[in-house]
Design a protein around this motif. Structure first.
Motif, mmCIF file in Angstrom:
data_model
loop_
_atom_site.group_PDB
_atom_site.id
_atom_site.type_symbol
_atom_site.label_atom_id
_atom_site.label_comp_id
_atom_site.label_asym_id
_atom_site.label_seq_id
_atom_site.Cartn_x
_atom_site.Cartn_y
_atom_site.Cartn_z
ATOM 1 N N ARG A 172 -3.438 10.416 -2.541
ATOM 2 C CA ARG A 172 -2.409 10.212 -1.521
ATOM 3 C C ARG A 172 -1.557 11.463 -1.339
ATOM 4 O O ARG A 172 -1.168 11.808 -0.217
ATOM 5 C CB ARG A 172 -1.515 9.024 -1.907
ATOM 6 N N ASN B 76 0.847 -1.195 0.000
ATOM 7 C CA ASN B 76 0.000 0.000 0.000
ATOM 8 C C ASN B 76 0.880 1.241 0.000
ATOM 9 O O ASN B 76 1.759 1.394 0.848
ATOM 10 C CB ASN B 76 -0.899 -0.006 1.245
ATOM 11 N N SER C 182 2.140 -1.946 4.202
ATOM 12 C CA SER C 182 2.223 -0.575 3.691
ATOM 13 C C SER C 182 3.672 -0.194 3.470
ATOM 14 O O SER C 182 4.560 -0.601 4.236
ATOM 15 C CB SER C 182 1.574 0.415 4.662
#
Length: 455
Positions: A143, A126, A221
């Motif tokens: 993002r 991620n 992540s």
């Protein structure tokens, strides 16, 4: 193929810029037959340059980048379905849903896709992105808007540099990792790449050149990356900008001259088969093509330029519906542009087809200049930085094979071009990004064995 070229069945595989412009041109040229456009994305054709510019800056959303139509091409749009093959004998395009589309003439305009990070597990973390599609741009813009601590951009080509520029304009910390000696060196050579490096660092980019990223880190992540010099970059967003992959795999069993560098075609956009025989009913346009250009030694060119996609699609469409004596070659001089770190960079010709360069106007110190490229004593390219109005003058020099170095003659304080430098174009194998213009040469993409008949 029907006797009347204005009639029959035409299939276009590739529903992006080249596919749309070809469909429009076919109708403008008087084609009245059946027209089908196949695209693997679910969206109608959209514009890609804004994805790395306005969309990442939050000035536009990814779903507002649709391409305007000059006219309705009255086509049967097959969107969200992938083509899986071409049967030249049966004259059919095979689709992944099991359907076959018969054609009299076929245009392949499947373009490119972003080169993925080679480790699938790391690529799936991620926070790891590529940038090619609407979905890519929309997700990355979201993002960036959330304000990550640091963004890592892997690759210092035009896409990577534009992403880094957008990050800095948003006030985000950004690190660029480039395997080569400087950003943009693969496209512009060593001299201008030095200016690109200075501009990035002056705008606060943590630029790391001569290094590669060896691993992406994170547990679910993305948290950072390890570099080949032993250092580590802590970041929460990573953008992989390692260049493009041409969408040719679906043609592996087609018998066409398709390989990693694209589909070979003649100057009239007619595809070659794998034995070097030109086809009469299959045409190629856009990023996926490679074609000979007399201005550049008849080397096969592969271009990733907006303008080339439009111009080549129009030539291909014209030739699909006109007999031989009325067909025309695709001889447009390549051109592209980029806006990054407050600079407007424009190019004409093929900078990588060069052995020397000269600063014909302006200076690196002023950050406003025109650089001219030459090969074996003639002008082959020019790049301007915040001096775009000079470009037409240099385009004329390229088209007329003018001697290099060029004489003074452009209107904006031209100076005598008497100090030439090596163009310092590196081997693409030493870069993490490729040039937007590639000279693919004459070598085939597969080895063939010639079997002589006996008896």
């Amino acid at each position: 193929m029907p006797g009347d070229l204005k009639d029959g069945r035409i299939v276009i595989v590739g529903a992006s810029l080249a596919g749309l412009r070809a469909a429009e041109t076919l109708r403008e040229e008087g084609f009245t037959g059946s027209l089908t456009v196949v695209g693997d994305e679910p969206h109608p054709p959209y514009d890609r340059p804004p994805l790395s510019k306005q969309v990442l800056l939050g000035q536009a959303t990814a779903d507002t980048t649709g391409l305007p139509m000059r006219q309705d091409p009255n086509a049967d749009w097959r969107l969200g379905v992938r083509a899986t093959g071409v049967d030249q004998l049966a004259k059919q395009v095979l689709l992944e849903d099991g359907e076959s589309l018969p054609y009299d003439r076929l245009l392949i305009a499947t373009g490119t896709r972003a080169r993925p990070w080679p480790n699938p597990e790391e690529a799936a973390l991620n926070g790891v992105f590529t940038l090619r599609t609407r979905e890519d741009a929309g997700g990355l813009a979201q993002r960036l808007a959330a304000g990550p601590e640091r963004v890592l951009v892997i690759g210092g080509g035009f896409t990577g540099s534009e992403i880094a520029s957008a990050c800095r304009e948003r006030g985000l910390e950004v690190t660029v990792a480039e395997r080569g000696p400087a950003p943009l060196v693969g496209a512009l050579g060593g001299t201008l790449s030095k200016l690109a490096a200075v501009m990035q660092r002056n705008h606060g980019v943590d630029l790391r050149c001569g290094v590669t990223v060896t691993a992406l880190l994170g547990n679910g992540s993305f948290t950072g990356a390890e570099l080949s010099d032993g250092s580590r970059v802590d970041a929460d967003v990573c953008v992989v900008a390692l260049g493009a992959v041409r969408n040719v795999e679906w043609l592996a069993e087609s018998g066409l001259a398709a390989g990693p560098r694209g589909i070979a075609c003649d100057a009239g956009c007619r595809a070659f088969n794998m034995y070097g025989i030109v086809t009469d009913d299959i045409f190629v346009a856009g990023d996926v093509s490679r074609f000979p250009h007399p201005l550049f030694g008849y080397q096969l060119l592969s271009l990733e330029h907006w303008g080339n996609a439009v111009e080549q699609a129009e030539v291909a469409a014209h030739n699909m519906v006109n007999p031989g004596p009325l067909q025309r070659p695709h001889l447009a001089v390549p051109s592209f542009w980029s806006t990054q770190f407050g600079l407007n960079i424009k190019s004409v010709g093929v900078p990588t087809y060069s052995d020397h360069v000269v600063i014909a106007q302006g200076s690196l110190e002023a950050r406003r200049l025109a650089m001219v490229y030459g090969f074996q004593g003639r002008v082959t390219a020019a790049v301007t930085v915040d001096m775009a109005k000079s470009l037409d003058y240099y385009k004329h020099l390229i088209e007329t094979a003018a001697p290099f170095p060029p004489p003074p003659g452009s209107a904006d304080r031209a100076i005598a071009a008497d100090i030439t430098l090596p163009s310092d174009v590196p081997d693409p194998k030493g870069l993490s990004h490729g040039p937007t213009v590639a000279l693919t040469g004459y070598l085939p993409d597969r080895r063939l064995t010639v079997v002589q008949p006996t008896g």
